[in-house]
Scaffold this active site. Structure first.
Site, PDB file in Angstrom:
ATOM      1  N   ALA A  64       0.862  -1.165   0.000  1.00 55.35           N
ATOM      2  CA  ALA A  64       0.000   0.000   0.000  1.00 55.35           C
ATOM      3  C   ALA A  64       0.908   1.227   0.000  1.00 55.35           C
ATOM      4  O   ALA A  64       2.031   1.177   0.523  1.00 55.35           O
ATOM      5  CB  ALA A  64      -0.882  -0.013   1.235  1.00 55.35           C
ATOM      6  N   GLY A 108       0.698  -5.067   1.001  1.00 57.64           N
ATOM      7  CA  GLY A 108      -0.584  -5.139   0.296  1.00 57.64           C
ATOM      8  C   GLY A 108      -0.444  -5.737  -1.099  1.00 57.64           C
ATOM      9  O   GLY A 108      -1.405  -6.293  -1.636  1.00 57.64           O
ATOM     10  N   GLU A 111      -0.490  -9.387  -0.563  1.00 61.34           N
ATOM     11  CA  GLU A 111      -1.864  -9.733  -0.162  1.00 61.34           C
ATOM     12  C   GLU A 111      -2.815  -9.704  -1.355  1.00 61.34           C
ATOM     13  O   GLU A 111      -3.711 -10.539  -1.471  1.00 61.34           O
ATOM     14  CB  GLU A 111      -2.328  -8.758   0.934  1.00 61.34           C
ATOM     15  CG  GLU A 111      -1.528  -8.943   2.222  1.00 61.34           C
ATOM     16  CD  GLU A 111      -1.812  -7.871   3.264  1.00 61.34           C
ATOM     17  OE1 GLU A 111      -1.556  -6.685   2.987  1.00 61.34           O
ATOM     18  OE2 GLU A 111      -2.295  -8.227   4.350  1.00 61.34           O
ATOM     19  N   GLU A 131       5.276  -5.261   6.838  1.00 59.62           N
ATOM     20  CA  GLU A 131       4.583  -4.179   7.552  1.00 59.62           C
ATOM     21  C   GLU A 131       5.155  -3.937   8.939  1.00 59.62           C
ATOM     22  O   GLU A 131       5.126  -2.822   9.455  1.00 59.62           O
ATOM     23  CB  GLU A 131       3.086  -4.489   7.678  1.00 59.62           C
ATOM     24  CG  GLU A 131       2.313  -4.455   6.375  1.00 59.62           C
ATOM     25  CD  GLU A 131       2.254  -5.798   5.655  1.00 59.62           C
ATOM     26  OE1 GLU A 131       3.080  -6.687   5.965  1.00 59.62           O
ATOM     27  OE2 GLU A 131       1.388  -5.942   4.781  1.00 59.62           O
TER      28      GLU A 131
HETATM   29  N1  CO8 Z   1       4.604   3.232  -0.791  1.00 61.92           N
HETATM   30  C1  CO8 Z   1       4.977   4.388  -1.371  1.00 61.92           C
HETATM   31  N2  CO8 Z   1       6.048   4.503  -2.161  1.00 61.92           N
HETATM   32  C2  CO8 Z   1       6.788   3.405  -2.394  1.00 61.92           C
HETATM   33  C3  CO8 Z   1       6.465   2.156  -1.823  1.00 61.92           C
HETATM   34  C4  CO8 Z   1       5.305   2.090  -0.973  1.00 61.92           C
HETATM   35  N3  CO8 Z   1       4.894   0.949  -0.430  1.00 61.92           N
HETATM   36  N4  CO8 Z   1       7.400   1.251  -2.211  1.00 61.92           N
HETATM   37  C5  CO8 Z   1       8.250   1.907  -3.000  1.00 61.92           C
HETATM   38  N5  CO8 Z   1       7.906   3.200  -3.118  1.00 61.92           N
HETATM   39  C6  CO8 Z   1       8.581   4.259  -3.873  1.00 61.92           C
HETATM   40  C7  CO8 Z   1       9.842   4.727  -3.162  1.00 61.92           C
HETATM   41  O1  CO8 Z   1       9.538   5.661  -2.154  1.00 61.92           O
HETATM   42  C8  CO8 Z   1      10.618   5.340  -4.310  1.00 61.92           C
HETATM   43  O2  CO8 Z   1      10.095   6.635  -4.593  1.00 61.92           O
HETATM   44  P1  CO8 Z   1      11.095   7.869  -4.876  1.00 61.92           P
HETATM   45  O3  CO8 Z   1      11.827   7.462  -6.122  1.00 61.92           O
HETATM   46  O4  CO8 Z   1      10.163   9.011  -5.071  1.00 61.92           O
HETATM   47  O5  CO8 Z   1      11.993   7.974  -3.691  1.00 61.92           O
HETATM   48  C9  CO8 Z   1      10.249   4.444  -5.495  1.00 61.92           C
HETATM   49  O6  CO8 Z   1       9.066   3.755  -5.116  1.00 61.92           O
HETATM   50  C10 CO8 Z   1      11.326   3.411  -5.791  1.00 61.92           C
HETATM   51  O7  CO8 Z   1      11.605   2.696  -4.599  1.00 61.92           O
HETATM   52  P2  CO8 Z   1      13.077   2.514  -3.992  1.00 61.92           P
HETATM   53  O8  CO8 Z   1      13.966   3.639  -4.399  1.00 61.92           O
HETATM   54  O9  CO8 Z   1      12.942   2.245  -2.532  1.00 61.92           O
HETATM   55  O10 CO8 Z   1      13.544   1.192  -4.794  1.00 61.92           O
HETATM   56  P3  CO8 Z   1      14.522   0.035  -4.279  1.00 61.92           P
HETATM   57  O11 CO8 Z   1      14.720  -0.835  -5.479  1.00 61.92           O
HETATM   58  O12 CO8 Z   1      15.712   0.602  -3.576  1.00 61.92           O
HETATM   59  O13 CO8 Z   1      13.660  -0.764  -3.178  1.00 61.92           O
HETATM   60  C11 CO8 Z   1      11.680  -1.829  -2.257  1.00 61.92           C
HETATM   61  C12 CO8 Z   1      12.454  -1.410  -3.535  1.00 61.92           C
HETATM   62  C13 CO8 Z   1      12.468  -2.913  -1.524  1.00 61.92           C
HETATM   63  C14 CO8 Z   1      10.338  -2.375  -2.749  1.00 61.92           C
HETATM   64  C15 CO8 Z   1      11.477  -0.609  -1.321  1.00 61.92           C
HETATM   65  O14 CO8 Z   1      10.937   0.441  -2.061  1.00 61.92           O
HETATM   66  C16 CO8 Z   1      10.556  -0.868  -0.146  1.00 61.92           C
HETATM   67  O15 CO8 Z   1      10.987  -1.473   0.835  1.00 61.92           O
HETATM   68  N6  CO8 Z   1       9.293  -0.397  -0.239  1.00 61.92           N
HETATM   69  C17 CO8 Z   1       8.327  -0.494   0.844  1.00 61.92           C
HETATM   70  C18 CO8 Z   1       7.827  -1.897   0.978  1.00 61.92           C
HETATM   71  C19 CO8 Z   1       6.830  -1.981   2.112  1.00 61.92           C
HETATM   72  O16 CO8 Z   1       7.118  -1.722   3.255  1.00 61.92           O
HETATM   73  N7  CO8 Z   1       5.608  -2.400   1.755  1.00 61.92           N
HETATM   74  C20 CO8 Z   1       4.548  -2.549   2.726  1.00 61.92           C
HETATM   75  C21 CO8 Z   1       3.742  -1.325   2.744  1.00 61.92           C
HETATM   76  S1  CO8 Z   1       2.581  -1.360   4.076  1.00 61.92           S
HETATM   77  C22 CO8 Z   1       1.294  -2.215   3.469  1.00 61.92           C
HETATM   78  O17 CO8 Z   1       1.255  -2.667   2.362  1.00 61.92           O
HETATM   79  C23 CO8 Z   1       0.169  -2.343   4.441  1.00 61.92           C
HETATM   80  C24 CO8 Z   1      -0.796  -3.370   3.979  1.00 61.92           C
HETATM   81  C25 CO8 Z   1      -2.059  -3.140   4.705  1.00 61.92           C
HETATM   82  C26 CO8 Z   1      -3.192  -3.336   3.747  1.00 61.92           C
HETATM   83  C27 CO8 Z   1      -3.299  -2.201   2.804  1.00 61.92           C
HETATM   84  C28 CO8 Z   1      -4.097  -2.570   1.644  1.00 61.92           C
HETATM   85  C29 CO8 Z   1      -3.234  -2.839   0.442  1.00 61.92           C
END
Ligand code: CO8
Length: 257
Positions: A64, A108, A111, A131
């Site tokens: 998400a 998400g 999921e 998460e």
């Molecule tokens: N939300 C918002 N932006 C994101 C997300 C995210 N989940 N994941 C990646 N991005 C963005 C980054 O901020 C970045 O943006 P910018 O270039 O503007 O800085 C861009 O995508 C590229 O990402 P990275 O530079 O971080 O790329 P990497 O290759 O270094 O890393 C990863 C990729 C490993 C995927 C890393 O981005 C990461 O760890 N992302 C977050 C993953 C995460 O924690 N996901 C769980 C989110 S919480 C959730 O899903 C709650 C579920 C509850 C239910 C909700 C209903 C769906």
């Protein structure tokens, strides 16, 4: 404005692409509403027998959108019925949905893939429920569907440690139905979806409904459900056609009746 959800029709298959590459396909209301609208349209289209949801080569969806929900408070989440209001349309469609996952399927995103009827993965796929690193927990079904898919030990490990599972482990553990080289994932998934969509639509729907019962009922209730639906297939013209075609050594021509 870029369209965050793109749709295409490939024969009898409806393809839905999540298209927010600059944010690793992080999910927000625009995306889930777009997916919901696409499913509504494919569900209503009598020519469509199967759907595929995919992302891009880097991410199915990295969760998400953290920016979108970081300032939520409890009352906002509760009063707006966050997730329940519009994030679960995949769960209610009666036609099969395949998630074609390359790259990250996290939070998400993982999921959402699990909400589909099955997952086909590229060899680059990575699944995780990270998460806990954000001070929260799975909220779109991960704590329930992951243990059903991979068992308690691996599900507990993934949700508590935030570690990722690669495609090979995901297939061994039962999360993923098939793995393909990344560059052929979509082509192979569409091929498999075409095969499914070529069968009788009511039978496709009855099988989907019956397999899902395995996760929602006791064994005896599930068996009874299956038996009744199986008996009902003898009311179908497509059953007569399928068995006659076998006996006459020809290809069946299903009419979805
Ligand atoms: N939300 C918002 N932006 C994101 C997300 C995210 N989940 N994941 C990646 N991005 C963005 C980054 O901020 C970045 O943006 P910018 O270039 O503007 O800085 C861009 O995508 C590229 O990402 P990275 O530079 O971080 O790329 P990497 O290759 O270094 O890393 C990863 C990729 C490993 C995927 C890393 O981005 C990461 O760890 N992302 C977050 C993953 C995460 O924690 N996901 C769980 C989110 S919480 C959730 O899903 C709650 C579920 C509850 C239910 C909700 C209903 C769906």
């Amino acid at each position: 404005m870029t369209q965050v959800v793109l749709t295409e029709t490939h024969g009898k298959v409806g393809l839905i692409r999540i298209n927010r590459p600059e944010a690793m396909n992080a999910l927000n209301n625009d995306i889930v509403d777009g997916i919901g609208a696409a499913i509504d349209a494919f569900e209503a289209d009598a020519n469509i027998g199967c759907m595929v949801i995919t992302g891009n080569e880097k991410a199915f969806a990295a969760g998400a959108d953290i920016g979108f929900m970081k300032d939520f408070d409890y009352m906002h989440a509760y009063q707006t019925d966050f997730i329940t209001r519009n994030w679960e349309r995949i769960k209610t469609t009666r036609k099969p949905v395949i998630a074609a996952v390359a790259g990250f399927a996290l939070g998400g995103g993982c999921e959402m893939a699990m909400m589909c009827d099955m997952i086909y993965a590229a060899d680059t796929a990575k699944f995780g429920q990270p998460e806990i690193k954000l001070g929260t927990m799975p909220g779109l079904g991960g704590s329930q569907r992951l243990p059903r898919a991979v068992g308690k030990a691996k599900a507990m490990d993934m949700c508590l440690s935030a570690r990722m599972m690669d495609a090979a482990e995901a297939e061994r553990a039962g999360l993923v139905a098939r793995i393909f080289p990344a560059d052929t994932l979509l082509e192979e998934t569409l091929k498999a979806a075409q095969t499914i969509a070529g069968f009788s639509l009511p039978v496709i729907m009855m099988i989907k409904e019956s397999v899902n019962r395995a996760f929602e009922s006791s064994l005896n209730e599930g068996l009874l459900f299956e038996r009744r639906v199986f008996h009902a297939t003898f009311a179908l013209e497509d059953q007569k056609e399928g068995m006659a075609a076998f006996a006459e050594k020809r290809k069946p021509s299903f009419k979805n009746r």
